[in-house]
Design a protein around this motif. Structure first.
Motif, mmCIF file in Angstrom:
data_model
loop_
_atom_site.group_PDB
_atom_site.id
_atom_site.type_symbol
_atom_site.label_atom_id
_atom_site.label_comp_id
_atom_site.label_asym_id
_atom_site.label_seq_id
_atom_site.Cartn_x
_atom_site.Cartn_y
_atom_site.Cartn_z
ATOM 1 N N ARG A 35 19.039 -18.572 -5.988
ATOM 2 C CA ARG A 35 20.448 -18.318 -5.678
ATOM 3 C C ARG A 35 20.637 -17.042 -4.860
ATOM 4 O O ARG A 35 21.758 -16.711 -4.476
ATOM 5 C CB ARG A 35 21.264 -18.202 -6.977
ATOM 6 C CG ARG A 35 21.389 -19.481 -7.767
ATOM 7 C CD ARG A 35 22.428 -19.348 -8.877
ATOM 8 N NE ARG A 35 22.088 -18.325 -9.848
ATOM 9 C CZ ARG A 35 21.666 -18.569 -11.092
ATOM 10 N NH1 ARG A 35 21.531 -19.824 -11.504
ATOM 11 N NH2 ARG A 35 21.385 -17.583 -11.906
ATOM 12 N N GLY A 36 19.554 -16.314 -4.622
ATOM 13 C CA GLY A 36 19.649 -15.072 -3.866
ATOM 14 C C GLY A 36 20.080 -13.888 -4.698
ATOM 15 O O GLY A 36 20.388 -12.819 -4.150
ATOM 16 N N GLU A 37 20.080 -14.019 -6.025
ATOM 17 C CA GLU A 37 20.509 -12.916 -6.887
ATOM 18 C C GLU A 37 19.369 -11.945 -7.211
ATOM 19 O O GLU A 37 19.626 -10.823 -7.658
ATOM 20 C CB GLU A 37 21.071 -13.468 -8.200
ATOM 21 C CG GLU A 37 22.354 -14.255 -8.041
ATOM 22 C CD GLU A 37 22.821 -14.829 -9.365
ATOM 23 O OE1 GLU A 37 23.755 -14.270 -9.950
ATOM 24 O OE2 GLU A 37 22.235 -15.831 -9.822
ATOM 25 N N LEU A 38 18.137 -12.364 -7.018
ATOM 26 C CA LEU A 38 16.983 -11.510 -7.242
ATOM 27 C C LEU A 38 16.054 -11.597 -6.034
ATOM 28 O O LEU A 38 15.987 -12.637 -5.374
ATOM 29 C CB LEU A 38 16.225 -11.935 -8.511
ATOM 30 C CG LEU A 38 16.887 -11.616 -9.848
ATOM 31 C CD1 LEU A 38 16.091 -12.235 -10.997
ATOM 32 C CD2 LEU A 38 17.036 -10.116 -10.060
ATOM 33 N N PRO A 39 15.320 -10.528 -5.743
ATOM 34 C CA PRO A 39 14.412 -10.555 -4.578
ATOM 35 C C PRO A 39 13.253 -11.514 -4.800
ATOM 36 O O PRO A 39 12.779 -11.674 -5.936
ATOM 37 C CB PRO A 39 13.919 -9.104 -4.495
ATOM 38 C CG PRO A 39 14.126 -8.531 -5.859
ATOM 39 C CD PRO A 39 15.336 -9.216 -6.416
ATOM 40 N N PRO A 40 12.773 -12.163 -3.774
ATOM 41 C CA PRO A 40 11.668 -13.127 -3.904
ATOM 42 C C PRO A 40 10.390 -12.506 -4.460
ATOM 43 O O PRO A 40 9.583 -13.195 -5.085
ATOM 44 C CB PRO A 40 11.457 -13.636 -2.476
ATOM 45 C CG PRO A 40 12.749 -13.352 -1.767
ATOM 46 C CD PRO A 40 13.285 -12.103 -2.391
ATOM 47 N N ASP A 41 10.182 -11.208 -4.198
ATOM 48 C CA ASP A 41 8.956 -10.567 -4.655
ATOM 49 C C ASP A 41 9.101 -9.941 -6.048
ATOM 50 O O ASP A 41 8.330 -9.056 -6.426
ATOM 51 C CB ASP A 41 8.499 -9.497 -3.659
ATOM 52 C CG ASP A 41 9.539 -8.382 -3.487
ATOM 53 O OD1 ASP A 41 10.687 -8.550 -3.971
ATOM 54 O OD2 ASP A 41 9.214 -7.352 -2.870
ATOM 55 N N LEU A 42 10.069 -10.407 -6.818
ATOM 56 C CA LEU A 42 10.316 -9.880 -8.161
ATOM 57 C C LEU A 42 9.050 -9.940 -9.020
ATOM 58 O O LEU A 42 8.342 -10.951 -9.044
ATOM 59 C CB LEU A 42 11.412 -10.716 -8.837
ATOM 60 C CG LEU A 42 11.709 -10.379 -10.295
ATOM 61 C CD1 LEU A 42 12.464 -9.065 -10.404
ATOM 62 C CD2 LEU A 42 12.511 -11.512 -10.952
ATOM 63 N N ASP A 43 8.751 -8.861 -9.718
ATOM 64 C CA ASP A 43 7.653 -8.841 -10.679
ATOM 65 C C ASP A 43 8.149 -9.510 -11.958
ATOM 66 O O ASP A 43 8.779 -8.876 -12.810
ATOM 67 C CB ASP A 43 7.227 -7.391 -10.954
ATOM 68 C CG ASP A 43 5.984 -7.304 -11.832
ATOM 69 O OD1 ASP A 43 5.760 -8.222 -12.639
ATOM 70 O OD2 ASP A 43 5.259 -6.299 -11.723
ATOM 71 N N ARG A 44 7.895 -10.805 -12.077
ATOM 72 C CA ARG A 44 8.456 -11.575 -13.181
ATOM 73 C C ARG A 44 7.950 -11.120 -14.552
ATOM 74 O O ARG A 44 8.697 -11.094 -15.528
ATOM 75 C CB ARG A 44 8.186 -13.066 -12.965
ATOM 76 C CG ARG A 44 9.063 -13.677 -11.861
ATOM 77 C CD ARG A 44 8.485 -14.974 -11.333
ATOM 78 N NE ARG A 44 9.379 -15.650 -10.395
ATOM 79 C CZ ARG A 44 9.573 -15.278 -9.127
ATOM 80 N NH1 ARG A 44 8.951 -14.209 -8.652
ATOM 81 N NH2 ARG A 44 10.395 -15.955 -8.334
ATOM 82 N N GLU A 45 6.679 -10.787 -14.634
ATOM 83 C CA GLU A 45 6.123 -10.358 -15.919
ATOM 84 C C GLU A 45 6.773 -9.063 -16.395
ATOM 85 O O GLU A 45 7.118 -8.927 -17.572
ATOM 86 C CB GLU A 45 4.605 -10.186 -15.800
ATOM 87 C CG GLU A 45 3.837 -11.497 -15.701
ATOM 88 C CD GLU A 45 4.031 -12.375 -16.924
ATOM 89 O OE1 GLU A 45 3.926 -11.855 -18.053
ATOM 90 O OE2 GLU A 45 4.294 -13.571 -16.749
#
Length: 203
Positions: A149-159
């Protein structure tokens, strides 16, 4: 000519759902009252009103029984709804973690299992595989939707994001034993969104 009706052989084990439910309740009660270390198959069978054989037909060991019984409701509690926004999803997830940690039985069971897992590598691995990883997988879905949805950056550190979201509530409830006063979840959500570099949803 019609086929003959096949019946289970004499003495075959049948796993009745009502007995399985009674055993699961007994396991949770024994864990809450006595802890993992003092839990025994005999005590569970007696509380559930079944023979020990009913337990061993379902699980080969105490550990397998406990993990199976605890993981089912625990993982189910980690399934947050899709609210359509990251903030809404985060709020729902925070409430779900708090509900889990403050549950009348799980608030006593979880700290004991975590403590036991520090001394038992096999138990630690089983808890991670059957509880930790499935719960985190559900939350990764929340983060992935927000990225789409574009609310978080694609390179987000999910862990790291998962540690942040779950860790804040865990620390307050389980480590500090502090109250969850009105507005707490909203403040945590807003702080977490700033830390995660959240931005408005794309039109």
């Amino acid at each position: 000519m019609s086929e003959p009706i096949r019946r289970p052989p004499s003495g075959a084990a049948t796993l009745r759902a009502d007995k399985t439910a009674a055993i699961a309740e007994a396991v949770l009660d024994e864990l809450a009252e006595h802890g993992y270390g003092r839990l025994s198959m005999e005590a569970v069978a007696k509380r559930a009103g079944v023979g020990k054989s009913a337990l061993y037909r379902r699980w080969p060991s105490k550990q397998r029984m406990v993990i199976a019984v605890v993981s089912e409701p625990t993982v189910a509690l980690a399934d947050p709804p899709d609210t359509g926004s990251l903030r809404g999803d985060v709020l729902a997830a925070l409430h779900a973690v708090a509900d889990w940690l403050t549950h009348p039985r799980f608030s006593r069971i979880l700290p004991d299992l975590i403590a036991e897992a520090q001394r038992d590598d096999e138990l630690r691995r089983a808890l991670a595989l059957r509880i930790g990883e499935p719960r985190r997988a559900r939350m990764i879905g929340v983060l992935d939707r927000a990225v789409e949805r574009g609310e978080l950056p694609p390179d987000l550190d999910r862990e790291l994001a998962l540690d942040l979201l779950g860790g804040l509530v865990y620390w307050r409830v389980s480590a500090r034993g502090a109250a969850l006063e009105p507005g707490y979840f909203e403040r945590v959500a807003d702080m977490a969104l700033r830390a995660l570099d959240a931005r408005p949803r794309r039109a």
